[in-house]
Every structure is written in C-alpha cells, then in structure tokens.
Design a protein around this motif. Structure first.
Motif, PDB file in Angstrom:
ATOM      1  N   ALA A  24       0.872  -1.118   0.127  1.00 48.02           N
ATOM      2  CA  ALA A  24      -0.175  -0.031   0.034  1.00 48.02           C
ATOM      3  C   ALA A  24       0.954   1.152  -0.082  1.00 48.02           C
ATOM      4  O   ALA A  24       0.372   2.413  -0.597  1.00 48.02           O
ATOM      5  CB  ALA A  24      -0.872   0.081   1.173  1.00 48.02           C
ATOM      6  N   LEU A  62      -5.307   0.868   3.742  1.00 51.77           N
ATOM      7  CA  LEU A  62      -4.069   0.212   3.424  1.00 51.77           C
ATOM      8  C   LEU A  62      -4.755  -1.100   2.617  1.00 51.77           C
ATOM      9  O   LEU A  62      -4.156  -1.397   1.740  1.00 51.77           O
ATOM     10  CB  LEU A  62      -3.423  -0.418   4.650  1.00 51.77           C
ATOM     11  N   THR A  65      -6.307  -0.105  -0.539  1.00 46.02           N
ATOM     12  CA  THR A  65      -5.164   0.337  -1.619  1.00 46.02           C
ATOM     13  C   THR A  65      -4.862  -1.157  -2.186  1.00 46.02           C
ATOM     14  O   THR A  65      -4.772  -0.923  -3.586  1.00 46.02           O
ATOM     15  CB  THR A  65      -4.248   0.981  -0.935  1.00 46.02           C
ATOM     16  N   VAL A  66      -4.281  -1.989  -1.537  1.00 45.84           N
ATOM     17  CA  VAL A  66      -4.141  -3.145  -1.994  1.00 45.84           C
ATOM     18  C   VAL A  66      -5.026  -4.071  -2.764  1.00 45.84           C
ATOM     19  O   VAL A  66      -4.873  -4.392  -3.882  1.00 45.84           O
ATOM     20  CB  VAL A  66      -3.522  -4.209  -1.094  1.00 45.84           C
TER      21      VAL A  66
END
Length: 133
Positions: A24, A62, A65-66
C-alpha cells in the motif's frame, strides 16, 4: 533430521499485515512482477478471510489500496479472463471486489473509468445528439 520452516516464524495474519502495508505504501516485495504481485494477493486473501485489517486508523485504507491494486491487475480483458491468470472466474478479483464492496468503495480500474462518460447528458444534449429536436 531437522526441518526447514517454509517461512519466517510468526502468524500468517502478522505477515499479511506487513505485506499489505509494504504494498500500500508502494514499497512492494521481492515477489512483485511487472504489474501484479502474488504475495500481495495472498496477504489480501488472509486479511479478508480473517476479517482483520492492519491495526490503527489507516488499516482499512491500506487494505483498500491493495484491493484496488489486485483488482486492477486482474481486471479481465476480452474473453481470455483476467490478465495474470487468464481465468474467467478469477478468485483474486473476487476477494478484492468483496473487500471493496464491504467498505463501500466504488473503485473501477483506470481502463474502465476511461470508458465511462464524464457527465450525464441533459435532455437537450440527447435531443441534439440524436437529432430529435
């Protein structure tokens, strides 16, 4: 006879949190390929199935985002399925899409966003476009 551990000691979720955070933040890992990473996909799967994002305020961000990265990498093109694995029913894409749905993130990969209209046409625009004045 001694056994060699398959990975560094620790809980899978702990390693998944580290991997999610690294990806991320754009640091990636030694397993990253040109446009996708099987290690990040594994970490996303662990986090989503365990229902445990990394701790702290930014943990969900996070993972989101991934999930976006995985969804973008596996987005299907044509009839061949997703790009890296070529499967029509890619489980990696399903895991990423599930997370994004749960956190109510309406993300679409950039290639799909480019196909979407930038504005909804008005009635006047439609009359002009179709010639039905």
């Amino acid at each position: 006879m001694s056994m060699v551990p398959e990975s560094a000691p620790g809980l899978a979720i702990t390693w998944a949190h580290r991997i999610i955070t690294e990806h991320a933040e754009g640091r990636g890992c030694g397993q990253c390929r040109a446009r996708w990473c099987p290690t990040a996909e594994w970490a996303l799967w662990v986090v989503v199935t365990e229902h445990t994002p990394p701790p702290g305020e930014g943990g969900k961000k996070l993972v989101t985002t991934v999930a976006r990265q995985v969804l973008t990498a596996h987005w299907p093109y044509g009839v061949d399925g997703c790009r890296p694995c070529g499967l029509p029913d890619c489980t990696r894409m399903q895991v990423a899409a599930t997370w994004l749905e749960v956190v109510r993130d309406n993300y679409l990969p950039p290639a799909v966003q480019a196909l979407r209209p930038t504005a909804v046409p008005t009635d006047d625009d439609l009359r002009r476009i179709t010639g039905m004045d």
